[in-house]
Write an enzyme that holds these catalytic residues in place. Structure first.
Site, PDB file in Angstrom:
ATOM      1  N   HIS A   1      -5.312 -18.653  -4.410  1.00 38.37           N
ATOM      2  CA  HIS A   1      -6.542 -17.943  -4.082  1.00 38.37           C
ATOM      3  C   HIS A   1      -7.705 -18.439  -4.948  1.00 38.37           C
ATOM      4  O   HIS A   1      -7.910 -17.941  -6.056  1.00 38.37           O
ATOM      5  CB  HIS A   1      -6.355 -16.445  -4.318  1.00 38.37           C
TER       6      HIS A   1
ATOM      7  N   PRO B   1       0.116  -6.162  -6.515  1.00 41.72           N
ATOM      8  CA  PRO B   1       0.002  -4.999  -5.636  1.00 41.72           C
ATOM      9  C   PRO B   1      -1.333  -4.304  -5.940  1.00 41.72           C
ATOM     10  O   PRO B   1      -1.518  -3.744  -7.023  1.00 41.72           O
ATOM     11  CB  PRO B   1       1.198  -4.120  -6.033  1.00 41.72           C
TER      12      PRO B   1
ATOM     13  N   GLY C   1     -10.227  -4.665  -2.567  1.00 38.47           N
ATOM     14  CA  GLY C   1      -8.902  -4.185  -2.179  1.00 38.47           C
ATOM     15  C   GLY C   1      -8.413  -3.096  -3.113  1.00 38.47           C
ATOM     16  O   GLY C   1      -7.881  -2.066  -2.678  1.00 38.47           O
TER      17      GLY C   1
ATOM     18  N   HIS D   1     -10.678 -16.973   0.337  1.00 43.42           N
ATOM     19  CA  HIS D   1      -9.868 -15.951  -0.330  1.00 43.42           C
ATOM     20  C   HIS D   1      -8.492 -16.467  -0.739  1.00 43.42           C
ATOM     21  O   HIS D   1      -8.124 -16.387  -1.908  1.00 43.42           O
ATOM     22  CB  HIS D   1      -9.693 -14.709   0.563  1.00 43.42           C
TER      23      HIS D   1
ATOM     24  N   GLU E   1       0.910  11.862  -8.063  1.00 40.43           N
ATOM     25  CA  GLU E   1       2.176  11.253  -8.490  1.00 40.43           C
ATOM     26  C   GLU E   1       2.037   9.753  -8.734  1.00 40.43           C
ATOM     27  O   GLU E   1       2.571   9.210  -9.698  1.00 40.43           O
ATOM     28  CB  GLU E   1       3.281  11.486  -7.446  1.00 40.43           C
TER      29      GLU E   1
ATOM     30  N   PHE F   1       9.464  13.119  -4.024  1.00 41.86           N
ATOM     31  CA  PHE F   1       8.143  12.516  -4.146  1.00 41.86           C
ATOM     32  C   PHE F   1       8.167  11.198  -4.923  1.00 41.86           C
ATOM     33  O   PHE F   1       7.118  10.612  -5.199  1.00 41.86           O
ATOM     34  CB  PHE F   1       7.141  13.501  -4.744  1.00 41.86           C
TER      35      PHE F   1
ATOM     36  N   HIS G   1      11.353  18.709   1.493  1.00 46.39           N
ATOM     37  CA  HIS G   1      11.518  18.677   0.044  1.00 46.39           C
ATOM     38  C   HIS G   1      12.916  18.245  -0.389  1.00 46.39           C
ATOM     39  O   HIS G   1      13.176  18.100  -1.570  1.00 46.39           O
ATOM     40  CB  HIS G   1      11.217  20.057  -0.546  1.00 46.39           C
TER      41      HIS G   1
HETATM   42  C1  LIG Z   1      -0.980  -3.220  -1.969  1.00 45.13           C
HETATM   43  C2  LIG Z   1      -1.390  -4.534  -1.447  1.00 45.13           C
HETATM   44  N1  LIG Z   1      -1.691  -4.649  -0.146  1.00 45.13           N
HETATM   45  C3  LIG Z   1      -2.018  -5.858   0.371  1.00 45.13           C
HETATM   46  C4  LIG Z   1      -2.055  -6.961  -0.424  1.00 45.13           C
HETATM   47  C5  LIG Z   1      -2.386  -8.311   0.165  1.00 45.13           C
HETATM   48  N2  LIG Z   1      -3.729  -8.718  -0.259  1.00 45.13           N
HETATM   49  C6  LIG Z   1      -3.920  -9.509  -1.305  1.00 45.13           C
HETATM   50  S1  LIG Z   1      -5.541  -9.769  -1.631  1.00 45.13           S
HETATM   51  C7  LIG Z   1      -6.006  -8.811  -0.337  1.00 45.13           C
HETATM   52  C8  LIG Z   1      -7.466  -8.613  -0.015  1.00 45.13           C
HETATM   53  C9  LIG Z   1      -8.135  -8.090  -1.184  1.00 45.13           C
HETATM   54  O1  LIG Z   1      -9.508  -8.100  -0.998  1.00 45.13           O
HETATM   55  P1  LIG Z   1     -10.407  -8.148  -2.285  1.00 45.13           P
HETATM   56  O2  LIG Z   1      -9.838  -7.290  -3.310  1.00 45.13           O
HETATM   57  O3  LIG Z   1     -11.781  -7.872  -1.825  1.00 45.13           O
HETATM   58  O4  LIG Z   1     -10.243  -9.629  -2.792  1.00 45.13           O
HETATM   59  P2  LIG Z   1     -11.176 -10.876  -2.502  1.00 45.13           P
HETATM   60  O5  LIG Z   1     -10.854 -11.344  -1.118  1.00 45.13           O
HETATM   61  O6  LIG Z   1     -12.575 -10.425  -2.611  1.00 45.13           O
HETATM   62  O7  LIG Z   1     -10.769 -11.861  -3.525  1.00 45.13           O
HETATM   63  C10 LIG Z   1      -4.904  -8.300   0.311  1.00 45.13           C
HETATM   64  C11 LIG Z   1      -4.981  -7.424   1.498  1.00 45.13           C
HETATM   65  C12 LIG Z   1      -1.722  -6.783  -1.776  1.00 45.13           C
HETATM   66  N3  LIG Z   1      -1.720  -7.818  -2.626  1.00 45.13           N
HETATM   67  N4  LIG Z   1      -1.432  -5.572  -2.279  1.00 45.13           N
END
Ligand SMILES: Cc1ncc(C[n+]2csc(CCOP(=O)(O)OP(=O)(O)O)c2C)c(N)n1
Ligand SMILES: [Mg+2]
Length: 672
Positions: free
Chosen positions: A38, A128, A166, A269, A416, A442, A478
């Site tokens: 990336h 994540p 994200g 990206h 949580e 949970f 539950h």
């Molecule tokens: C929980 C989670 N869902 C999906 C992804 C896959 N993913 C990695 S980066 C991204 C997009 C993130 O967008 P942003 O934070 O704006 O990053 P940018 O493209 O600006 O670098 C996704 C959906 C992930 N890494 N973690």
């Protein structure tokens, strides 16, 4: 050249730009070489990172574990090349140029996403989205708690987070923001990569939130800056450091800054830019150097950035050497338990054995915690708004608040997921052993953070009560049925399900001593009879499973059970023995520890050649490896129901009679 790229004017002086351009081109070239990764985020946030690392961050590449370093969390973990480049350039020896060249290759320190423990300077595993910003709340909280506990400014640092769109879209970010604002964690500073782009394209495809207003509403200090104006960024960081609240700095940036045709688009990206675009970027940025070549003047500027905290570091070492609490500070931050806790817990265990109370294991756990929290001051308790049910609060653990960081109990609220991530942050920061409680069912709300506890090998203790249909009337929403199996499937995570008060004390002792593995202590809501009535000094649960009651005469049947069903198995044993069938009962509080025992021990416990019947008020998944061919399982096959617990055990056929009958049926089948 696209319109966005055309507007990219270097701001902030040539030196700053060269430093930032070094980060940009290292990322672009490493991703190109790996043919994976990336480049967009590192190129877009290079100016922000340069300002932070060269003007503010307190760190020492020669002592990456310096307890009072500022923490830097790359919450947008996909931009991993940014942190690898920063570590390399500022002088972390382990992060060599070869490591950058081996980006994303097997055995390199430069994994696809930053991995805790792979290289010094990586404060946590990220990838994540949303976990980083929330874990950082735990780090910032740990900082305030240590600051309150130790004089002489032994701990007084900032926690910086680089988060993307994200991270802020993920639901967990709301929990994080809310908690940090409530606790007024003023030394937490989030640098938001406000680039209006995520994978699918412009963020307006999926969100129209006013993020700045959102943070403001949660009691944060907020600023917005041009993410490519280095002086403006510096001014914003300086302001944020003075704030008495956590700070968000919205850094409007251009993803893939410097790439003439792709900048500002989602194309940068998560894919290599391509040789032509990289060549054009070199031109555009005025960076004529070959891939991975950093000219000496730029190297020197970065090396100087890596040295800028040396005076602070020396002063801190001096303060530490003079500090009255030096020993205690080193003990807690290095994770060593204090003397004496074992004796105190042993006394309680003896009392449990002698008094043989009928007690819910959640209540036994509460008593254990009273002893442990008194003996182990670094334990920080908490619950996600179920304190009275999960019994995690003790006399010792008074509430932590924005006005009292001398407390030891976090009211996480109904959050949580944040609870789990914040506990990770406290454990990673060092100085604390966090434990936190909610209902077992949970765990699903915490799963992503629990997985990171395991992956990062952190001593985080999950108190998970109301562990089966035994909770009764609250019904199937539950009542966990599959949750035990899913937690047992998690590598490097110990699931403990004690059968009575004595086992509860033993399981807690094991969890607290496990420095590199998280634990889940799974506890009953309902009262359970005392099964271990003879005191033993050794921790019997340490072997994961053991013969609780041997057969009278030849062992024909081995009954395997955990938690509340061990009593059911014992009653079934009586029925079988009355019929002249030799049956043993094995309590299996921790499968993971049992699986680590030598083969002889495992065989002796499981009884080779005997018919095995397992009973657990949960689904069968996982049990077959112990039951073996021809064995039987008594438990749940679907969701539970709402009714008093005794009725439910009858209704679902999890009874001594059913277990005994399963054994008889198994024996009959064998003999035909
Ligand atoms: C929980 C989670 N869902 C999906 C992804 C896959 N993913 C990695 S980066 C991204 C997009 C993130 O967008 P942003 O934070 O704006 O990053 P940018 O493209 O600006 O670098 C996704 C959906 C992930 N890494 N973690
Ligand atoms: Mg983005």
């Amino acid at each position: 050249m696209n319109a966005i790229a055309e507007q990219q004017k270097p701001v902030g002086g040539a030196a700053g730009n060269d430093m930032a351009n070094a980060l940009r081109m290292l990322a672009a070239d490493a991703v190109q070489r790996a043919n994976s990764g990336h480049p967009g985020m590192p190129m877009g946030m290079a100016d922000v990172a340069t300002v932070l690392f060269s003007r503010f961050l307190k760190f020492n590449p020669q002592d990456p574990d310096w307890q009072d370093r500022d923490r830097f969390v790359l919450s947008a973990g996909h931009g991993s090349m940014l942190i690898y480049s920063l570590l390399h350039l500022t002088g972390y020896e382990a992060m060599s140029l070869d490591e950058l060249k081996n980006f994303r290759q097997l055995g390199s320190k430069t994994a696809g996403h930053p991995e805790y423990g792979h290289a010094p300077g990586i404060e946590m595993t990220t990838g994540p989205l949303g976990q980083g910003i929330t874990t950082a709340v735990g780090m910032a909280l740990a900082e305030r708690l240590l600051h309150a506990r130790f004089d002489d400014d032994l701990v007084d640092h900032y926690t910086y987070v680089l988060a993307g769109d994200g991270c802020l879209m993920e639901g967990i970010s709301q929990e994080a923001i809310s908690m940090a604002g409530h606790l007024r964690l003023s030394k937490l500073i989030v640098l938001w990569d406000d680039n209006l782009i995520s994978i699918d394209g412009p963020t307006d495809l999926s969100t129209s939130d006013d993020q700045v207003a959102r943070f403001k509403a949660s009691n944060w200090d907020v600023q917005s800056v041009d993410g490519h104006d280095q002086d403006a960024i510096a001014e914003a960081i300086e302001n944020a450091r003075q704030s008495d609240r956590p700070s968000l700095i919205a850094c409007r940036s251009v993803i893939g800054f410097g790439a003439p045709t792709k900048a500002g688009t989602a194309d940068t990206h998560g894919a290599p830019l391509g040789d032509d675009e990289i060549a054009a970027s070199r031109e555009h940025l005025g960076w004529p150097h070959a891939p991975f070549e950093i000219p000496d003047p730029v190297r020197e500027q970065w090396a100087a950035a890596g040295q800028r905290s040396l005076a602070d570091y020396a002063a801190w070492r001096e303060r530490l050497s003079q500090a009255d609490d030096r020993e205690e500070f080193l003990r807690v931050t290095l994770g060593a338990l204090p003397d004496g806790w074992q004796d105190k817990l042993a006394s309680l265990k003896q009392k449990f054995a002698e008094e043989a109370p009928t007690l819910a294991t959640r209540k036994a756990s509460g008593q254990v915690l009273s002893v442990l929290t008194a003996a182990v001051p670094e334990m920080i308790g908490g619950s996600a708004d179920l304190t009275g049910s999960v019994n995690t609060r003790t006399e010792q653990t008074t509430p932590i608040s924005a006005d009292n960081f001398n407390g030891r109990y976090v009211h996480y609220g109904v959050r949580e997921h944040a609870m789990a991530a914040v506990m990770n942050g406290m454990a990673l920061h060092g100085g604390f052993i966090p434990y936190g409680g909610t209902f077992l069912v949970f765990a699903d709300y915490m799963r992503a953070a629990m997985r990171l506890s395991s992956l990062m090998g952190q001593r985080v203790i999950y108190v998970l009560t109301h562990d089966s249909i035994g909770l009764g009337e609250d019904g199937p929403t539950h009542q966990p049925v599959e949750t035990l199996a899913t937690l047992r499937a998690l590598p490097n995570f110990n699931v403990y399900r004690p059968a009575d008060a004595v086992e509860t004390a033993e399981c807690w002792a094991l969890a607290i001593q496990d420095e590199t593995r998280p634990s889940g202590i799974v506890l009953s809501r309902q009262g359970l009879p005392a099964l271990r009535r003879e005191h033993t000094t050794d921790n019997v649960c340490a072997r994961g499973a053991y013969v609780l009651a041997e057969a009278n005469g030849d062992r024909q049947v081995t009954l395997l059970a955990t938690g509340s069903e061990v009593a059911v198995a014992l009653a079934a044993r009586e029925l079988l023995q009355n019929d002249g069938i030799g049956a043993a009962v094995v309590s299996m509080p921790c499968w993971e520890l049992f699986d680590e025992q030598d083969e002889d021990y495992r065989k002796q416990v499981l009884g080779p050649g005997t018919l095995r019947v397992a009973v657990e008020a949960a689904v069968r998944l996982g049990w077959d490896r112990y039951i073996g061919d021809g064995g039987r399982f008594v438990g749940m096959t679907g969701f539970g129901a709402s009714a008093p617990a005794e009725h439910l055990y009858e209704h679902f056929g999890i009874t001594a009679a059913a277990v005994a009958e399963a054994a008889r049926a198994g024996l009959r089948e064998r003999n035909t």
